[in-house]
Scaffold this motif. Structure first.
Motif, PDB file in Angstrom:
ATOM      1  N   ALA A  18       1.063  -0.985  -0.076  1.00  0.00           N
ATOM      2  CA  ALA A  18       0.013   0.404  -0.072  1.00  0.00           C
ATOM      3  C   ALA A  18       1.215   1.352   0.144  1.00  0.00           C
ATOM      4  N   LYS A  21      -2.232   3.836   3.013  1.00  0.00           N
ATOM      5  CA  LYS A  21      -2.546   2.931   3.869  1.00  0.00           C
ATOM      6  C   LYS A  21      -3.974   2.207   4.174  1.00  0.00           C
ATOM      7  N   TYR A  22      -3.709   1.481   4.571  1.00  0.00           N
ATOM      8  CA  TYR A  22      -5.489   1.102   5.323  1.00  0.00           C
ATOM      9  C   TYR A  22      -4.844   0.623   6.952  1.00  0.00           C
ATOM     10  N   TRP A  23      -4.987   0.983   7.335  1.00  0.00           N
ATOM     11  CA  TRP A  23      -4.836   1.671   9.113  1.00  0.00           C
ATOM     12  C   TRP A  23      -5.540   1.405  10.380  1.00  0.00           C
ATOM     13  N   SER A 108      -0.872 -12.705   3.479  1.00  0.00           N
ATOM     14  CA  SER A 108      -1.929 -13.104   3.679  1.00  0.00           C
ATOM     15  C   SER A 108      -2.613 -12.065   2.511  1.00  0.00           C
ATOM     16  N   SER A 140      -8.574 -10.766   4.346  1.00  0.00           N
ATOM     17  CA  SER A 140      -8.001 -10.169   5.147  1.00  0.00           C
ATOM     18  C   SER A 140      -7.904  -9.352   4.268  1.00  0.00           C
ATOM     19  N   GLY A 141      -8.016  -7.377   5.172  1.00  0.00           N
ATOM     20  CA  GLY A 141      -8.454  -5.883   3.835  1.00  0.00           C
ATOM     21  C   GLY A 141      -7.386  -5.943   2.855  1.00  0.00           C
ATOM     22  N   SER A 142      -6.334  -6.632   3.464  1.00  0.00           N
ATOM     23  CA  SER A 142      -4.932  -5.649   1.994  1.00  0.00           C
ATOM     24  C   SER A 142      -5.389  -6.527   1.066  1.00  0.00           C
ATOM     25  N   ARG A 145      -6.596  -5.783  -2.464  1.00  0.00           N
ATOM     26  CA  ARG A 145      -6.516  -5.403  -3.169  1.00  0.00           C
ATOM     27  C   ARG A 145      -5.580  -6.404  -4.419  1.00  0.00           C
ATOM     28  N   SER A 191      -1.484  -6.931  12.543  1.00  0.00           N
ATOM     29  CA  SER A 191      -1.940  -5.398  11.876  1.00  0.00           C
ATOM     30  C   SER A 191      -3.336  -5.496  12.321  1.00  0.00           C
ATOM     31  N   MET A 195      -3.954  -1.741  14.491  1.00  0.00           N
ATOM     32  CA  MET A 195      -5.003  -1.065  13.924  1.00  0.00           C
ATOM     33  C   MET A 195      -5.767  -0.489  15.576  1.00  0.00           C
ATOM     34  N   MET A 241       1.324   6.828   9.663  1.00  0.00           N
ATOM     35  CA  MET A 241       0.596   5.809  10.483  1.00  0.00           C
ATOM     36  C   MET A 241       1.684   5.052  11.555  1.00  0.00           C
ATOM     37  N   ASP A 282       5.263  -1.338   6.395  1.00  0.00           N
ATOM     38  CA  ASP A 282       3.836  -1.939   6.754  1.00  0.00           C
ATOM     39  C   ASP A 282       4.036  -2.682   8.614  1.00  0.00           C
ATOM     40  N   ALA A 283       3.464  -3.198   8.699  1.00  0.00           N
ATOM     41  CA  ALA A 283       2.614  -4.076  10.349  1.00  0.00           C
ATOM     42  C   ALA A 283       4.333  -4.688  10.465  1.00  0.00           C
TER      43      ALA A 283
HETATM   44  O1  PMV Z   1      -4.686  -6.922   5.442  1.00  0.00           O
HETATM   45  P1  PMV Z   1      -3.949  -7.063   6.737  1.00  0.00           P
HETATM   46  O2  PMV Z   1      -5.114  -7.043   8.103  1.00  0.00           O
HETATM   47  O3  PMV Z   1      -2.924  -7.702   6.910  1.00  0.00           O
HETATM   48  O4  PMV Z   1      -3.632  -4.956   6.973  1.00  0.00           O
HETATM   49  C1  PMV Z   1      -2.745  -4.329   6.250  1.00  0.00           C
HETATM   50  C2  PMV Z   1      -2.537  -3.148   6.618  1.00  0.00           C
HETATM   51  C3  PMV Z   1      -1.270  -2.962   6.283  1.00  0.00           C
HETATM   52  O5  PMV Z   1      -0.887  -3.546   5.405  1.00  0.00           O
HETATM   53  C4  PMV Z   1       0.209  -1.929   7.126  1.00  0.00           C
HETATM   54  C5  PMV Z   1      -1.139  -2.218   5.048  1.00  0.00           C
HETATM   55  C6  PMV Z   1      -1.965  -1.943   3.777  1.00  0.00           C
HETATM   56  O6  PMV Z   1      -3.033  -1.282   3.499  1.00  0.00           O
HETATM   57  O7  PMV Z   1      -1.793  -2.553   3.045  1.00  0.00           O
END
Ligand code: PMV
Length: 324
Positions: A18, A21-23, A108, A140-142, A145, A191, A195, A241, A282-283
């Motif tokens: 990202a 970011k998604y945070w 993920s 997983s949110g990311s 994408r 993550s 968050m 972030m 990232d995380a």
């Molecule tokens: O999709 P997750 O829950 O692993 O969260 C991803 C969080 C970041 O990698 C830090 C930011 C992002 O948007 O990918």
């Protein structure tokens, strides 16, 4: 002789990083983010997953790199898919990660995208990619994408139906990412946990507002193929972030290590020498450096000289999800 033909479906999805970011989650159960995000899919790192419907199994079975694993998160995700799509028989899942731990990237995103794609294909369903993205978001949110090559945007949305990613249809550009793996003795903050803590920062509201503007500015920079602008905005977004983690009022923390700081210092020096070099993180403690393909080798050499044990990889823009 057994003449039964076993049907299997295979999907290959690439990881993404990202740049906005998604945070933070506004709904944890649905994985609805507080902000929209924007990413670049990478060519080098991917997950390939094969799914077979197998009603002789009593529960879904998961093999990761040929080892049987007990993965609660995957089981929960398959329950979500059954809720959304209706009943389907038990599945045998074989997943291969080509996201070497040496690259220090989270898998993920590619894992849940490939799993979603393979399951839907195995069920013979014809869903558009934005629907697949919406479903994968729950794992997983990311992952939402990772269906799209090159640049993708994930619209935060307001409910389960309106939160999904799509391609930005950006022009080709000579962008590269230098991935620096930092060894860490620190206990990892996942993550979701990270968050939750960040949401307690008094700066969180400001971060959301700034991120909305950065998301708009980043889309213009990407459409103009302006790597300097892309890097500048991505770095500012990532660093703020990480500031949220430090200023959390509940369990403040940081992913930065001494080595991370050293790399960030080198990135800064390179920038002042006129190179395109911008950091995002990232995380975890790893640093990804956004640059022009022609500057990538010099960045690698400079980091190698300063930190000879650092593991480094160069990635470029990657493709859409694909099926076999
Ligand atoms: O999709 P997750 O829950 O692993 O969260 C991803 C969080 C970041 O990698 C830090 C930011 C992002 O948007 O990918």
């Amino acid at each position: 002789m057994d003449t039964t033909t076993i049907m299997t479906s295979t999907a290959k999805a690439h990881t993404n990083i990202a740049f906005i970011k998604y945070w933070g989650k506004k709904n944890q159960q649905l994985n609805l983010p507080t902000t929209s995000s924007l990413s670049l899919t990478l060519d080098k790192f991917y997950t390939k997953t094969t799914v077979t419907l197998d009603d002789t199994l009593s529960t879904d079975a998961l093999y990761l790199n040929n080892q049987k694993v007990d993965a609660t998160r995957v089981h929960q995700f398959l329950d979500v898919l059954r809720d959304e799509l209706g009943y389907f028989p038990t599945l045998k899942i074989n997943s291969y990660n080509h996201v070497p731990t040496s690259a220090g990237l989270a898998s993920s995103a590619s894992a849940f995208a490939a799993l979603t794609g393979a399951v839907i294909q195995e069920l013979g369903l014809h869903l558009d990619t934005c629907t697949l993205s919406r479903l994968a978001r729950r794992g997983s949110g990311s992952a939402s994408r990772s269906f799209f090559g090159h640049f993708a945007v994930w619209h935060a949305g307001v409910d389960n139906d309106s939160s999904f990613a799509e391609s930005l249809h950006a022009p080709a550009m000579p962008i590269a990412l230098v991935v620096a793996e930092v060894s860490s003795q620190q206990k990892k903050v996942g993550s979701t946990e990270g968050m939750q803590r960040a949401l307690t920062s008094p700066d969180y509201g400001n971060w959301v507002n700034n991120s909305q503007q950065q998301f708009i500015d980043m889309q213009s920079a990407v459409m103009a193929a302006d790597i300097e602008k892309i890097g500048t905005i991505a770095e500012a977004n990532a660093m703020s972030m990480h500031d949220l983690n430090l200023t959390a009022t509940q369990h403040p923390f940081t992913y930065f290590t001494a080595e991370t700081q050293r790399i960030l210092q080198i990135v800064d020096d390179l920038k002042h020498q006129g190179l395109l070099a911008f950091a995002t993180m990232d995380a975890g403690p790893n640093v990804k450096i956004i640059t022009h393909v022609e500057h990538a080798q010099l960045i690698i050499e400079t980091l190698n000289n300063a930190l000879p044990n650092l593991k480094l990889e160069i990635a470029q823009s990657g493709p859409d999800i694909s099926y076999e």
